[in-house]
Design a protein around this motif. Structure first.
Motif, PDB file in Angstrom:
ATOM      1  N   UNK A 125       1.099 -55.504 105.068  1.00 46.11           N
ATOM      2  CA  UNK A 125       0.726 -56.434 105.934  1.00 46.11           C
ATOM      3  C   UNK A 125       1.410 -56.177 107.418  1.00 46.11           C
ATOM      4  N   UNK A 126       2.851 -55.908 107.335  1.00 47.54           N
ATOM      5  CA  UNK A 126       3.365 -55.798 108.509  1.00 47.54           C
ATOM      6  C   UNK A 126       2.817 -54.489 109.435  1.00 47.54           C
ATOM      7  N   UNK A 127       2.249 -53.573 108.801  1.00 50.10           N
ATOM      8  CA  UNK A 127       1.678 -52.415 109.641  1.00 50.10           C
ATOM      9  C   UNK A 127       0.323 -52.646 110.286  1.00 50.10           C
ATOM     10  N   UNK A 128      -0.273 -54.061 110.101  1.00 51.58           N
ATOM     11  CA  UNK A 128      -1.418 -54.290 110.471  1.00 51.58           C
ATOM     12  C   UNK A 128      -1.389 -54.720 111.857  1.00 51.58           C
ATOM     13  N   UNK A 129      -2.191 -54.062 112.836  1.00 47.50           N
ATOM     14  CA  UNK A 129      -1.925 -54.467 114.123  1.00 47.50           C
ATOM     15  C   UNK A 129      -2.197 -55.955 114.459  1.00 47.50           C
ATOM     16  N   UNK A 130      -1.400 -56.439 115.472  1.00 51.81           N
ATOM     17  CA  UNK A 130      -1.058 -58.069 115.827  1.00 51.81           C
ATOM     18  C   UNK A 130      -2.720 -58.449 115.997  1.00 51.81           C
TER      19      UNK A 130
END
Length: 497
Positions: free
Chosen positions: A384-389
């Motif tokens: 999830x943290x690697x998903x672009x903002x």
């Protein structure tokens, strides 16, 4: 209540039946998933699945529902730590240090200690249940309106002390939360208060809408305001392994706060939210690293996570021994238990000992399974943290709106959500603490009703509320101590220097 070893072993044998283990796994998994979704919570999951239990053996049905309940305690902190979006009220405290740990590149470690602390709290509470169910249920009966009022007052005063250096802002935030809790029909006079002729507001503002607004929506808005300054998503989320230093810092926090959570859970109406926030507050005061709390301190994750899971088990004591639900979820479970033909109360341990001990043993099995499941899911969750903002933030908003709609199936809640998203953004920009607002919103209504009932019982003698019973006196002294704690600490430091 003595332990009948024959009933205990029969319960263990029944709990280890392959079909019952399957229900533990299914319930734990569903609870974990539901706990991650903002606004849904265990009460919704249990209510939706009640029809599924038709035709099931009563014991198996009860195992499934309670597995969902404490499974949600595990899952609720996942989104708190990763996205600053609590799955439900019990997961609020996990945002305080869990999300800063994520921003510091320690998301893996935060998720790991969260799962382990939940296991520790759950197992501690199960043994507490085995040994203390009967005496604690009798103690809970000693709590009347005045004791509950002073308990809530102590809880609020303790949470305001989290705002060291910002106590005035903490009191203002608490006052806003108490005002929010007054919206709706007055239960004693049936007068409409602050509803602005909107029918939906007659039942008040659901505190989960407030939580989702001031955390999830406000966080997204804040990040959009600072999108140009945001760093690229972290690909390094840190190790999942805990160092010796981490164990040293967290083991005492878990050991101290698990019993507190368990005892708070035993009190009908208190619940995991109060347990987690109170444990976070007390641990911050006790810990040598108290000043670092709120900046990504690992004890700040371990303490509330151990506490809220212990509270979920503790809440089963008044449910099973007195037929009194300790939270919204246990109220749903109570209805299902009665529907299944079981009669909660002191005689349940005499008439259905195998059922009770099967349930207890299934909780031991379930907690062990859930810590394995939650640690196994960490690698997947960290993606999830690697998903672009630009992709992640709209997804968070969609989850927030979907979760809000499921609470009351009313479009009005959308407007309320947006309002509190803006309120949360304003508080964030002005550096106001959020926790006092949330807790006062949760307990405000019950606090008001218990205060008014106390006045009726004491013939408007306010001093009787605070000094009318040993429990009230102890809680009043603890409240005073909590309020003056910062001054006491400063005085000790001056004496040392």
């Amino acid at each position: 209540m003595g332990i009948d070893m024959n009933s205990f072993m029969e319960g263990l044998s029944t709990a280890l039946h392959p079909m019952n283990i399957l229900w533990v796994l299914i319930g734990g998994f569903l609870g974990t998933v539901v706990g991650m979704l903002p606004g849904l919570g265990p009460a919704t999951a249990v209510a939706v699945l009640i029809p599924v239990t038709f035709g099931m053996e009563p014991v198996s049905a009860l195992i499934l529902m309670i597995s969902i309940y404490y499974g949600a305690m595990y899952g609720g902190s996942r989104s708190s730590i990763l996205l600053n979006t609590p799955g439900d009220g019990s997961a609020i405290a996990a945002t305080f240090d869990g999300y800063p740990m994520t921003k510091n590149g320690e998301a893996g470690k935060a998720l790991t200690i969260s799962a382990i602390a939940s296991l520790f709290g759950g197992i501690t509470a199960v043994f507490g249940f085995i040994l203390l169910a009967k005496p604690l249920s009798n103690f809970a009966l000693e709590f009347g309106p005045r004791e509950y009022f002073v308990l809530f007052l102590f809880t609020l005063s303790a949470i305001v002390t989290l705002s060291l250096g910002k106590m005035v802002k903490g009191f203002i935030a608490m006052a806003i939360g108490l005002m929010i809790s007054t919206v709706g029909v007055d239960l004693q006079t049936s007068i409409y208060r602050f509803t602005f002729d909107i029918p939906h507001l007659s039942e008040g503002i659901d505190f989960l809408v407030v939580i989702i607004g001031v955390y999830a929506v406000a966080e997204v808005l804040f990040n959009y305001l600072n999108l140009h300054a945001l760093k690229p998503p972290k690909t390094d989320v840190g190790s999942m392994k805990l160092s010796k230093k981490d164990w040293k810092q967290t083991r005492m926090a878990m050991l101290r706060q698990s019993p507190i959570g368990f005892l708070i859970g035993v009190l009908p109406g208190a619940g995991g939210s109060i347990a987690a926030l109170l444990s976070y507050s007390t641990e911050k005061q006790i810990s040598k690293n108290g000043k670092k709390f709120g900046k990504g301190q690992i004890e700040g994750v371990a303490a509330p996570e151990a506490s809220n899971n212990a509270a979920s088990v503790g809440a089963l004591i008044p449910l099973l021994t007195m037929g009194v639900p300790g939270s919204g979820t246990t109220a749903v479970i109570l209805g299902a238990v009665i529907m299944l033909g079981l009669q909660p109360g002191p005689l349940l341990f005499e008439n259905e000992p195998e059922t009770v001990w099967t349930l207890v043993n299934s909780m031991l099995i379930g907690n062990i399974f859930l810590v394995i499941l939650n640690i196994a899911l960490i690698g997947l969750l960290l993606k999830i943290l690697r998903t672009p903002p630009k992709i992640l933030y709209p997804i968070i908003l969609v989850l927030a709106f979907v979760g809000t709609y499921t609470l009351g199936y009313s479009v009005t809640d959308f407007y309320i959500l947006i309002i509190f998203g803006i309120v949360g953004l304003a508080l964030k920009l002005l550096d106001f603490p959020i926790a006092p607002l949330i807790l006062s919103t949760i307990v405000g209504s019950d606090m008001e009703q218990n205060f008014r009932k106390s006045l009726i019982v004491s013939n408007n003698n306010v001093s009787d509320i605070f000094l009318g019973s040993p429990i009230s006196i102890v809680l009043t002294l603890m409240t005073i101590l909590a309020l003056f704690y910062p001054l006491i600490i400063k005085g000790f430091k001056k004496i040392k220097n």
